[in-house]
Design an enzyme around this catalytic site. Sequence first.
Site, PDB file in Angstrom:
ATOM      1  N   ASP A  69       0.853  -1.182   0.000  1.00 41.58           N
ATOM      2  CA  ASP A  69       0.000   0.000   0.000  1.00 41.58           C
ATOM      3  C   ASP A  69       0.889   1.231   0.000  1.00 41.58           C
ATOM      4  OD1 ASP A  69      -2.942   0.912   0.325  1.00 41.58           O
ATOM      5  OD2 ASP A  69      -1.805   2.163   1.726  1.00 41.58           O
ATOM      6  N   GLN A  70       0.451   2.278  -0.685  1.00 40.02           N
ATOM      7  CA  GLN A  70       1.306   3.458  -0.827  1.00 40.02           C
ATOM      8  C   GLN A  70       0.496   4.749  -0.718  1.00 40.02           C
ATOM      9  OE1 GLN A  70       2.931   4.691  -4.801  1.00 40.02           O
ATOM     10  NE2 GLN A  70       4.879   4.214  -3.818  1.00 40.02           N
TER      11      GLN A  70
END
Length: 197
Positions: A69-70
């Site tokens: 996830d970013q």
Amino acid sequence: MLPIVLSSTSEYRRLLLKKLGLPFTCVSPNIDESPLENESPKQLVMRLSQAKASALQCECSSHLIIASDQICVLDGKITGKPHNFENALLQLKKASGKCITFYTGITLLNSKTNVVDTRCELFHVYFRDLSETEIIHYLNKEQPFNCAGSFKSEGLGITLFEKLNGKDPNTLIGLPLITLTEMLIRQGINPLTVCSQ
């Protein structure tokens, strides 16, 4: 070797993982990605990468599940995907001459042993001073409206920057392969020896 699953439908992450030469499948994790109250960027990406991996644990038992996830942070605020030209223009105008920090959470879950390895990688992007004309031309050419930060570093977006600072340039695209390789080796899978068999 346990089968590998990428908990994502992102074409960018799929192409990145393909670089390691390991067989894998992709499955959508289908989770709520809303941030919690007072959650730091690091806490958020680590929690969501773990949640994406855990979401597949039942249907992918006896697998190695990779999830990531970013988010990016500018002026202390989380900046999401722009989704349209107007938002992307605003994001890049705000980023001009400044540094954006990308936080990428990565999790490797062995669903057979329940061993979970979660880490957070930071990557700093320093923008040059950009004119509005440059930004408009860039957005019309590359249309990075589904990309955090409103750019594609693997494409023409590289022309927006003064410098990049981080452990692994793949982190910017959404999957830190150097860290992932370390995690896989800890689980007994070395992409170099697997690829040579």
